[in-house]
Structures are given as structure tokens and as C-alpha cells.
Design a protein around this motif. Structure first.
Motif, PDB file in Angstrom:
ATOM      1  N   PRO A  17     -12.227  -0.979   7.136  1.00 57.92           N
ATOM      2  CA  PRO A  17     -11.254  -0.571   6.101  1.00 57.92           C
ATOM      3  C   PRO A  17     -11.617   0.772   5.450  1.00 57.92           C
ATOM      4  O   PRO A  17     -10.731   1.589   5.168  1.00 57.92           O
ATOM      5  N   GLU A  29       5.116   7.926   0.778  1.00 60.79           N
ATOM      6  CA  GLU A  29       5.792   6.719   0.295  1.00 60.79           C
ATOM      7  C   GLU A  29       5.527   5.503   1.168  1.00 60.79           C
ATOM      8  O   GLU A  29       5.522   4.376   0.672  1.00 60.79           O
ATOM      9  N   ARG A  30       5.346   5.721   2.465  1.00 60.78           N
ATOM     10  CA  ARG A  30       5.322   4.579   3.381  1.00 60.78           C
ATOM     11  C   ARG A  30       3.977   4.359   4.054  1.00 60.78           C
ATOM     12  O   ARG A  30       3.804   3.361   4.752  1.00 60.78           O
ATOM     13  N   ILE A  31       3.055   5.296   3.911  1.00 61.25           N
ATOM     14  CA  ILE A  31       1.759   5.113   4.571  1.00 61.25           C
ATOM     15  C   ILE A  31       0.622   5.070   3.554  1.00 61.25           C
ATOM     16  O   ILE A  31      -0.246   4.200   3.613  1.00 61.25           O
ATOM     17  N   GLY A  83      -4.596   1.122  -1.441  1.00 55.29           N
ATOM     18  CA  GLY A  83      -4.985   0.097  -2.410  1.00 55.29           C
ATOM     19  C   GLY A  83      -5.439  -1.186  -1.735  1.00 55.29           C
ATOM     20  O   GLY A  83      -6.441  -1.794  -2.129  1.00 55.29           O
ATOM     21  N   ALA A  84      -4.695  -1.601  -0.707  1.00 53.29           N
ATOM     22  CA  ALA A  84      -5.055  -2.831   0.008  1.00 53.29           C
ATOM     23  C   ALA A  84      -6.408  -2.673   0.701  1.00 53.29           C
ATOM     24  O   ALA A  84      -7.234  -3.585   0.696  1.00 53.29           O
ATOM     25  N   ARG A  94       5.240  -2.132  -1.872  1.00 50.25           N
ATOM     26  CA  ARG A  94       5.448  -0.719  -2.222  1.00 50.25           C
ATOM     27  C   ARG A  94       6.167   0.031  -1.100  1.00 50.25           C
ATOM     28  O   ARG A  94       6.967   0.927  -1.360  1.00 50.25           O
ATOM     29  N   LYS A  95       5.873  -0.312   0.140  1.00 49.41           N
ATOM     30  CA  LYS A  95       6.593   0.328   1.248  1.00 49.41           C
ATOM     31  C   LYS A  95       8.076  -0.025   1.205  1.00 49.41           C
ATOM     32  O   LYS A  95       8.944   0.833   1.402  1.00 49.41           O
ATOM     33  N   PRO A 119      -4.371  -9.179   0.263  1.00 51.02           N
ATOM     34  CA  PRO A 119      -4.168  -7.890  -0.429  1.00 51.02           C
ATOM     35  C   PRO A 119      -3.100  -6.992   0.197  1.00 51.02           C
ATOM     36  O   PRO A 119      -2.592  -6.091  -0.466  1.00 51.02           O
ATOM     37  N   ASP A 120      -2.750  -7.252   1.462  1.00 54.88           N
ATOM     38  CA  ASP A 120      -1.700  -6.435   2.079  1.00 54.88           C
ATOM     39  C   ASP A 120      -0.345  -6.600   1.379  1.00 54.88           C
ATOM     40  O   ASP A 120       0.533  -5.741   1.523  1.00 54.88           O
ATOM     41  N   GLU A 174      -9.009 -13.222   0.261  1.00 59.84           N
ATOM     42  CA  GLU A 174      -9.693 -11.990  -0.145  1.00 59.84           C
ATOM     43  C   GLU A 174      -9.418 -10.821   0.787  1.00 59.84           C
ATOM     44  O   GLU A 174      -9.443  -9.665   0.362  1.00 59.84           O
ATOM     45  N   ARG A 175      -9.229 -11.114   2.049  1.00 60.20           N
ATOM     46  CA  ARG A 175      -9.198 -10.032   3.032  1.00 60.20           C
ATOM     47  C   ARG A 175      -7.850  -9.842   3.709  1.00 60.20           C
ATOM     48  O   ARG A 175      -7.671  -8.882   4.448  1.00 60.20           O
ATOM     49  N   ARG A 197      -9.164  -3.041  -1.816  1.00 59.04           N
ATOM     50  CA  ARG A 197      -9.380  -4.425  -2.247  1.00 59.04           C
ATOM     51  C   ARG A 197     -10.077  -5.245  -1.174  1.00 59.04           C
ATOM     52  O   ARG A 197     -10.891  -6.123  -1.473  1.00 59.04           O
ATOM     53  N   LYS A 198      -9.784  -4.947   0.091  1.00 57.09           N
ATOM     54  CA  LYS A 198     -10.489  -5.653   1.165  1.00 57.09           C
ATOM     55  C   LYS A 198     -11.977  -5.300   1.157  1.00 57.09           C
ATOM     56  O   LYS A 198     -12.842  -6.169   1.316  1.00 57.09           O
ATOM     57  N   ALA A 232      13.391   8.427   2.661  1.00 57.20           N
ATOM     58  CA  ALA A 232      12.482   9.191   3.519  1.00 57.20           C
ATOM     59  C   ALA A 232      12.558   8.732   4.973  1.00 57.20           C
ATOM     60  O   ALA A 232      12.264   9.490   5.893  1.00 57.20           O
ATOM     61  N   ALA A 258       0.785  -3.623  -0.788  1.00 60.84           N
ATOM     62  CA  ALA A 258       1.149  -2.433  -0.007  1.00 60.84           C
ATOM     63  C   ALA A 258       2.512  -2.629   0.661  1.00 60.84           C
ATOM     64  O   ALA A 258       3.342  -1.711   0.702  1.00 60.84           O
ATOM     65  N   PRO A 291       0.472   3.886   0.607  1.00 59.22           N
ATOM     66  CA  PRO A 291       0.254   2.638  -0.155  1.00 59.22           C
ATOM     67  C   PRO A 291      -0.809   1.714   0.430  1.00 59.22           C
ATOM     68  O   PRO A 291      -1.319   0.848  -0.271  1.00 59.22           O
ATOM     69  N   ASP A 292      -1.149   1.895   1.712  1.00 57.39           N
ATOM     70  CA  ASP A 292      -2.196   1.053   2.290  1.00 57.39           C
ATOM     71  C   ASP A 292      -3.550   1.256   1.610  1.00 57.39           C
ATOM     72  O   ASP A 292      -4.433   0.399   1.706  1.00 57.39           O
ATOM     73  N   ARG A 304       6.816  13.436   2.669  1.00 58.63           N
ATOM     74  CA  ARG A 304       7.278  12.429   1.708  1.00 58.63           C
ATOM     75  C   ARG A 304       7.159  11.025   2.308  1.00 58.63           C
ATOM     76  O   ARG A 304       6.717  10.081   1.648  1.00 58.63           O
ATOM     77  N   PHE A 305       7.553  10.912   3.583  1.00 57.52           N
ATOM     78  CA  PHE A 305       7.423   9.611   4.255  1.00 57.52           C
ATOM     79  C   PHE A 305       5.970   9.156   4.259  1.00 57.52           C
ATOM     80  O   PHE A 305       5.656   7.995   3.974  1.00 57.52           O
TER      81      PHE A 305
END
Lengths: 600, 600
Positions: B522, B569-571, B576-577, A580-581, A573-574, A569-570, B580-581, A588, A577, B573-574, B565-566
Motif C-alpha cells: 500500500p 477526482e477519481r484516482i 486515504g484508503a 468519493r469516486k 477502508p476502500d 482493517e484492511r 488506513r490500510k 470529468a 474511496a 481518493p485511494d 481533473r479526472f
């Protein structure tokens, strides 16, 4: 002052239910690893390190090593005596070959002991640890004469051993090595050059130190293809095995480091030192990788081991320290405050520690099993599968194990609040010690490239396919059982993210290899999530089964199930992410020219 | 040896385009902050810290502070002289009230300077930094007599100041304070007790140190409601302002710490020391929070500032060090190896640093603007909005700023490989220094609970609604412009995750407050992603606009757009995770009984 209790019960659970030690009785060495023998190793070995080695950890950090004007190096007070006991009790010889005086136990058993030794004192553990790498190289690549001359005393621990790769201008890029090896009329070579960052390069624990040194012979290509490996003893060994003259190798200085103060990190000067070629000329890189792969698994284990000792103490502090009240109302109304344990965020940090530590322990021991099977399994097919799996997962165990080790040690320090920042409580040492493991034996970025840029594509992707198949089979089985169905479904989702990321690499890596480089570290962590998730699926499956059968300690099994749920659960979920990275690709990451990085 | 260049160009860009300094000319103090004045502060102040303060950073770490048998404390060599110059040049007085000798500049301007000062030498910066907290409390809560007596010399820097909260048994939980304040016939109080972890508690930089001390008066409730605040000078001050007798307060010892060695962390013993009540009796907590809120923003700034100096040096090292070849083929075929800069994972670490640092700089300065507006904006509505925003974001700036500061410093160290672990390169000091910022002034877990458990629900959620409205408005505007549309869409997704998480807290926090506690950290990071994302949207918008208008340095503006942009695209996305946590709730976090945490 920190305390240490070897986690014997958990090791035993892993050996029985994740590794399945009893299933391999037909494999060389495993017959000797009876439950009673293994129990004795864990119990007695654990007691030995807790009583003899652990008490020197904090004092060793404080005192550090001292280099004297003559180039000799003194280890911290107590190290020499403790090392003597370590040698006498034979704890260093568990999995060494019988031919050279070892006990020929499976690698998986000695790995379990190694974890305890490192938890007790990482700086100390590195002295025999480095010797093990050198032993591994000589066992495979050494001539019979070299083996006879050096291995018995290295295996027993009477002599130390080192790996000499790095030079001032040359870290990861071994093609840049400048150390020279000039052939001599007597068949030896004269080794000349400077090596840096040599762990255990000089010390007072042993009468001799057998250095394995990368160098270039005259006319060798100016690249990593021109490297040869040499054995260079600190003290020359006569044909009768007695010690002869001092060789022309000496410690020029020792480094002042962030941590592992108890281990001497040396600048080694080779001034025409006498050395002998190990294996073939210009095949040094392959020989070096024998040491390196063993060392990388050992460094991953350091991540786990430091996390364990830091975690244990944070748990105890959270039980002892009273501060604030539970959000749900006073837990101990008779006290002026509740323990730290009532606070959900303290609990979160400890659960993250527990979930990673027990998962990584399973992964390290299961990985060690693959090393055993790679060499000793009965069929070529089994050996190949094991070799594929451990080849794929070695960079993961090293990279994820040490990244998480540092994170868990940092969180354990955080549980202590301000006291965690103060030397006397011992927690800040664990963070400082853990830090190096992310760097040496190939930085974690190098590990990630070994995984994503090399291991992934090897043999047409055979290893990652085998790993994926194993994961999906066990997920399918896990989904059949109510007790593990939710966990298996969540792991399946993470495995799907991994599959997606792998496909993305396949589709985009050829177009631009930087797409792999830019996603390599997230990918390594994604594989780590799935691999540790697989371990938790096995542990949850075993716990549920034992519980259903009314066997085992119910509280221990419940804890496994709760911790598996927490992992799902904890932590899992990573995965989304990370994918997607990775799929962000290199654009970029690489777009900005170097001169535009400084905002000044 | 590390180098430091104040990032003046970036600060200026933020002040102009994110903070919009020119829009507030009608606000008290802002009229004085003309572009020329601000430029002079940044240029001259930056030069001063780079030339005078920075050279003492590494030597100060190595030498540390020394306590002598008489209880006096000596700071590292050079600190006293540098501090004298600091006082003489008036850099400490930028935003202090004119009435007490300050320059009455906006807080946002002094914050910009503070960042440079901390980057140059965090341990040094803490001496004036602690005094600033004490000044803030006296400005608001001190009596006119107290203000007249202490403030002019504290503002000028002739005297130091401290905050005395912590006791051995009492960290976060101030209700546990035992220090006593006995009223005396002359209206003063006799303060008796032991305070620990007192930064700058004793030193040789100033003739006097004005301690602000939390203590309990006789009969006060045995909880945080019974706490009062006292001013306790190290040396008593006569009515004519001259120094009188030594007060009964002394430094019992200094702590041996992981880092910030140049700052003396003291155990302070109060033995019936003469003190005077500040503000009302038993209202000490409110007075303390004036110091605390300022201090928390200052600590968040420490995270940014250490990240900046570590990052700058990692960038330089990546340019200088040659190791390996670009994955796409040799970048510098004439050299034996390419620079580290060609390696995508090195670039990834540096881009993460750049994206967080510039985003956090914007957030810190924009936050400082809110502090100014909270006190000085023209309308009650503006003051309330600013107060709401900075109240909500103070724990985010502190918690996320310092978590990221440590992470970025760790990554910067990683770029150096093995050299990063060695003292002489200076990188390991930044990691050790950065570590404390996650702990003091309320651990980051405490920050997260301040945010999720307190600030979120205050005034019916007014602050988080105002923040959400601001974010959504700017996203809507950003989506209208082609240059920022993709960024705005990605930020909208992250903002949606935040909204979802907030709703989940609302729906599940009442049922079980542990659901909030278990998701607090989180959540803090999720708010941080969106808040820093908002800053990047502003920076990208400004960069695109300037570029379209043909203004500014095109390379600098392009770098802003690439980095935005970086970040997207790269930061981002966290997000969503993290959600969920949070939605995992408290069950798995709290299920395990304390005795089942140890696996042993």
C-alpha cells in the motif's frame, strides 16, 4: 502440479451459521436437506470432483477442444468418461425438480457442490452448467409437451443444453439480433442465423444438445421487444422420445481463447433449423432473464471457485518454498532460509484471499438461499423480501465475485514468483480461466448498471431499503457484543459510505443519468464490501458465540475472528474511496471528446 | 488486428514541459539532444518500430520460440530479419557511451524510444533490453580489457547479453546461489551450475551472447555476501576479437509461459564454462544491482508500454463498436446503436487508462532524467539529489508501473467484451505479456520492501524528505494559480496521507518490522499516487500556461486539463484508503498460523 481439497468444513460452517439451514425446514425441499444428507453431498461430492474431475483440469487446458471437418467437436481426453461418471452418479441433478428426475434439494445445497465442481475444473463444469440455465428456462416457460420431451434427459445429464444470445454484431445490446424465425405450417419455426461465443455449443459428451435460441419472428419490432425464445434440438426428438434426424444447426468453428480451453466456445450456424417457440412470442427477453439470472449467480460462483483453488495452492507453495528471512529474525534457524509464509506481504496477499473467499462463499450460499426462498417460502412477504434481496445482489455476486476472483488468482500466482508464470505450475491457467468470468453473462460494467441504474430504483427503492435495514439491524446487534463491537462499528462506517453514495445517486441521477453510469462500478464494489462485510459479521458473531460456549474447533473459530478483523482493517477502508469516486460524478469522466483520447 | 501509433506528441510534451530537456544543455550528452534530434529520434524511431517490429508481435506470440535437440533456439519467424534491421539502423545504441560506439544521447531520450519499442513488441524488445543491463554492468565494473573485448559488439547489437541470477532453489534470496566458480591457472574461472528463467538466454539473433553470471568462489560465505559476478561468453572471443571455441554453456530447455512467447526463457546449464571475474570477488551483489536498477526501470516502462498499446486499441474499438444507447438518449439516432464511447463506464475505464499512462510516461521520463543527472549533473549536490530521487522512485516506477500496466491492459480487454477474450483480437496477449512485469526483476512485493524497508530510512530519510520537499513546493506554487489550485489542493491531501503513513512507519517500524512489511505494498502505491500526481500537476500547469498564452493545440491542452481533473477526482481518493490500510499494521496480517489458512 496443483492440488485440490474441497473446503467442506468452511461450507458446513456457512450453511449452519450464516445460511442457518435448519431454520427453513418448513420450506419446500429443505426438509430433505438434513444435516446428514448435506454432509454426504459435501463429502461425497467433494471427493468425486477431486478424484474424477480435477485431474483433467490441467491436461484439458493444454489439449483444448478440437473441431473436425464435419463440424463435430471433441473435448479433451478424459472428459467424456468423466462426464459419464458425473451423469451416472447423479451429481448434476441435486436441485432439479423431482417431476423431471431431479432430487429436489434446495438450490443452496447444489450451489455448495457447484463451487467444488468449478474449482476442480471450470471448463468441465460449464458443460452441465450451461444445461442448467436451459433447464431453468424450460421449467418456467416451456409447454408441458416441451418439458416432457426435453427435461428428463437434460436433468439426468444425458442431453446437454445451451444459451444462444450473442451474434457478431450483437453482444450486450440484444435489440440488434438478426437471427430469424419463420413460422412453418406444422407450428414449428425455421431458425436461420449465426450465433457466436456459444459455450458448450457442440461437443462429444452427450447424444443431443438442446439449444435455447433468441430470434426474431417476421414483423417483430427491431428492438429487444421483438425477441422470442426457441428451443432447437441438435437432433430432433421423435414423439416416442427416440432421436430422429439431425437438425440444421452446426458448429462452424471454435474460438481460440485466453482460457477455459477445455470448454468448446462455438460459432453456431442455424440454417433453417427446426425450432419451437418457448413461452410467448416477443417475450423472449423475460424468458432469457430466467437463464441469465441463474447464469450470473453461477458466474459469480466461478469467481469464488477459481479464487479458492488458486488460493489453496498458493498457501501450500508459501509453506513449502524457502526464500529469505523473517524481518523479525530467522524463523527456522536450522534451515538456510525461512518459508515464504514469514513475509508480511505474502501473508497480506493470502489473508486478502482468505477474507474474500470465505466472505464470498457465505454471500453465494446466502444468495442461493434467497433463490430458494423467493420460490418456496411460506408467505408472500418472505418471498418478496428474498426476491428483492437476490435481485439486488445478483449483479454484485457476479461483478464483485469475478473481479475479486481474478484479483485473488493473480495474487496467488504472484506468491509463486517466476514459477507462477510457467505453465507446469498451473497457476497461470487459473488467472486465464478467471478472466472470462468478468466478461460473459454481461460484463461487470453491465452488472453495475443493472444494479445502480435498474435494481436500485425498482419498486421505489424497496430492495436497497430492505438490504440496508438488514445490515443496520445486524450491525446494531453486533455492537452489543464485545467480541464483535469493533467489527460492527467499522462495518457501520462502510454502510454509512454506501448510504451516502446511494443518496448521492438519488440526488444527482435524475439531473444527469451519466452520474449513475460513471459511478456504477465503484457503487457495485461498495455494495459488495457491505454485503461481504455482513457475512463476516455473521461469521464473527457465530465464532465468538461458539467459542464462548466452548463448542467447535477453537483454532478454526479463532481463524474466523482474525480473518474478520483483517477484513475490517484492511479491506473495508476502500469504502470511503469508492464513495468519493462516485461523488466525483460524470463531469470529468465524460468531458473528453473521443478524438482526444489518443495522445499520439 | 491491433494497431500501434507511437504517442510522439505526448512524449514531446513531457520532454518539454515535465522533464524540461532544454534546461540541462550544460549536462553531458544533453547538448546533442537538440529539439530537432529528439524529434527525429521520436518520429523515425517510432516509425521504425511501428513498421518493422510491431507486425511481428502477434505472430511471435502465436509461434513462440523453439529449442532444438542441439540446444539451439529459434526465435519466431521474422525476428531475425527485424533484429538485423534494428542493429543496422542503430536504434539500440542511442544512449550507449561513445567510447564503445554508442551515440551518447541522454538516457531520457533512449527511454522515450524504448517505450515505443516495447509497445510494439515486448518479447522482441527484451532481446536488446537484456543486453543493455549487461552493458551497464560492464561499463561500470568491467576491466578495460573486458570492456574492449565485449562492449563494442554488445553496444552495436552484434552480440547479445543476459543476466544470470535465478536458480531452481533461489529466486529473490540470492544468498542461496549454488553455482560454483573455480579459479583456473590462467586467471579464468570454471563456472558450473544451473540457472533458470534466463530471458534471451539462447537465440538465433546474434553470433554471440555475453552472459553475466552470479556464482560463488571456493570458500566464499554461504550468503549474498559471497557472490561474485562473472562474464561468460557463449562463444569464446579470441584476442583479435574473432570468435573462437564454443564455451561449455548451453540451453537445457525453454519454459512454456503465460506470455512473452516470442522471448526465449531458458534453463542455462554451465558445465565448467570459462568465465572471468567482473569487478572484485564477492562484490557481485553490488555489480548485479547496476544491472538490476536499470532493469527495474525498464520493467516499469514495460508496464507503461503495454498499457499504451492495449489502451490505444481499446479506444479505437470503443469508437468502432456500436452497442446500446447513451443514457442521455441516442447519440447517433441514424444508427441502430451508439458507439461504446457513450457508455460512462467504458469512458471511465479509458480515462483511468489515459490518466495513468500519461502520468506514468511523465514519471518514467522524469525518472530517466534523474539517472542522467545522477551521473552527469554539474555539482555533487545535484548528483546526490538526482540519485536520491531515482533510488527512492525506482521501486515505485517498477511496482506501480507494472501493477497499473496489468490493470489497464485488463480494462482495455474488458472494453472489447467477449472479443477481448479471443486470441485474434490481440488484447488477451497484452494481459498475458503485462503479467510477467509484476513478477520479474524482483516481484512487486520485493520492490515495496526495497522502498519501505530500505530506501525510506537510508541516509536518515534524506531521499523521502527531498521528494516531499519537491512535492510540497510545487503544490504551493500550483495553489497560487486558479487553473491548478483545485488539483494542487487535492494532491496536497494525498501528500498529507503519504506523510502520515511515513510517520506511522517511523513510529511503528522499530517496534515491529512486520509493521513495515505489512504496509509496504500500500505504501508503494501511495508514493506512486503522489509521484504521478506531481507529474500531472506539472502537466496541468504547463497546459494552463500555454493555453493562457494562446500557444499549442488547444484541444490537446484541454485534454491534459480534463485528464488531470479526472486523476484528482477519481484516482487520488485511494490515498486515504491506502494510509488506513498501512495504519492497520501487522497484527491482523500476521496473526493467523500457517496451518489455519486452508479452510478445508
Amino acid at each position: 502440479m496443483p492440488q485440490y481439497t474441497p473446503p467442506v468444513r468452511d461450507t458446513r460452517f456457512v450453511l449452519e451459521h450464516v445460511v442457518g439451514l435448519d431454520r427453513y425446514a418448513n420450506v419446500d425441499g429443505f426438509a430433505a436437506a438434513t444435516p446428514d444428507t448435506v454432509d454426504a453431498v459435501l463429502e461425497e461430492g467433494g471427493r468425486f470432483v477431486a478424484e474424477v474431475i480435477f485431474p483433467l483440469n490441467q491436461s484439458g487446458d493444454l489439449e483444448g477442444c478440437t473441431r473436425h471437418d464435419d463440424g463435430s467437436v471433441t473435448t479433451p481426453a478424459g472428459f467424456k468418461e468423466a462426464y459419464q461418471k458425473f451423469v451416472e452418479s447423479g451429481w448434476g441433478t441435486l436441485s432439479a425438480p423431482e417431476a423431471f428426475g431431479g432430487q429436489a434439494m434446495p438450490h443452496v445445497v447444489s450451489t455448495a457442490f457447484q463451487e467444488y465442481l468449478i474449482s476442480a475444473n471450470m471448463a468441465f463444469a460449464m458443460y452441465p452448467g450451461l444445461a442448467h440455465g436451459a433447464i431453468a428456462a424450460l421449467v418456467v416457460k416451456g409447454s408441458p409437451e416441451q418439458q416432457a420431451k426435453y427435461l428428463p434427459k437434460m436433468v439426468s445429464g444425458e442431453w446437454g443444453g445451451t444459451m444462444n444470445l450473442t451474434e457478431p454484431q450483437c453482444g450486450t445490446d440484444l435489440g440488434l439480433i438478426r437471427t430469424k424465425a419463420e413460422p412453418q405450417p406444422d407450428g414449428s419455426y425455421a431458425i436461420t442465423g449465426t450465433k457466436i461465443f456459444i459455450s458448450a455449443g457442440e461437443h462429444d459428451l452427450t447424444d443431443n444438445i438442446i439449444h435455447l435460441v433468441l430470434a426474431k419472428t417476421p414483423g417483430a419490432p427491431d428492438s429487444s421487444k421483438g425477441i422470442s425464445l426457441f428451443v432447437v434440438p441438435k437432433v430432433l426428438v421423435n414423439d416416442d422420445g427416440s432421436l430422429g434426424d439431425r437438425n440444421a444447426v452446426s458448429c462452424g468453428s471454435i474460438e481460440h481463447k485466453m482460457g477455459i480451453h477445455g470448454n468448446a466456445t462455438c460459432v453456431m450456424n442455424y440454417d433453417g433449423a427446426k425450432g419451437w417457440l418457448v413461452g410467448e412470442e416477443m417475450k423472449g427477453l423475460a424468458a432469457m432473464f430466467i437463464m441469465m439470472n441463474a447464469a450470473r449467480l453461477g458466474v459469480g460462483l466461478q469467481g469464488l471457485a477459481i479464487a479458492e483453488i488458486a488460493f489453496q495452492n498458493a498457501v501450500q507453495y508459501a509453506k513449502d518454498r524457502r526464500q529469505g528471512r523473517a524481518l523479525t529474525g530467522p524463523a527456522d534457524p536450522g534451515e538456510k532460509a525461512d518459508t515464504l509464509f514469514v513475509h508480511p506481504d505474502v501473508r497480506r496477499m493470502l489473508m486478502e484471499g482468505k477474507a474474500w473467499i470465505e466472505g464470498l462463499r457465505a454471500l453465494c450460499l446466502w444468495g442461493a438461499l434467497q433463490v430458494d426462498l423467493e420460490h418456496n417460502a411460506g408467505t408472500e412477504e418472505e418471498r418478496q423480501l428474498a426476491g428483492d434481496l437476490i435481485g439486488l445482489l445478483t449483479p454484485v455476486i457476479k461483478g464483485v465475485g469475478t473481479d475479486k476472483g481474478y484479483e485473488i488468482a493473480t495474487n496467488a500466482q504472484q506468491v509463486y514468483g517466476g514459477h507462477g508464470y510457467i505453465q507446469e505450475w498451473g497457476m497461470e491457467q487459473y488467472v486465464r480461466d478467471a478472466r472470462i468470468a468478468m466478461i460473459y453473462e454481461g460484463t461487470n460494467g453491465v452488472q453495475a448498471m443493472d444494479l445502480a441504474g435498474r435494481k436500485l430504483a425498482q419498486n421505489g427503492g424497496r430492495a436497497v431499503q430492505a438490504f440496508g435495514k438488514l445490515v443496520m439491524e445486524e450491525i446494531a446487534a453486533g455492537k452489543q457484543d464485545e467480541a464483535t463491537a469493533d467489527f460492527a462499528a467499522r462495518l457501520e462506517k462502510a454502510a454509512g459510505e454506501l448510504q451516502g453514495a446511494t443518496m448521492w445517486f438519488l440526488a444527482n441521477g435524475m439531473k444527469n443519468p451519466n452520474n449513475i453510469g460513471a459511478g456504477a462500478v465503484p457503487y457495485m464494489h461498495l455494495v459488495g464490501l457491505v454485503a461481504v462485510g455482513l457475512m463476516w459479521l455473521r461469521m464473527a458473531t457465530a465464532a465468538a458465540k461458539l467459542k464462548a460456549e466452548g463448542q467447535g474447533d477453537a483454532a478454526f473459530l479463532d481463524a474466523k475472528l482474525v480473518t474478520a478483523r483483517f477484513f475490517a482493517e484492511r479491506i473495508l477502508p476502500d469504502a470511503g474511496a469508492l464513495r468519493r469516486k462516485i461523488e466525483g460524478g460524470a463531469d470529468a469522466v465524460m468531458a473528453l471528446p473521443p478524438e482526444m483520447f489518443a495522445a499520439a
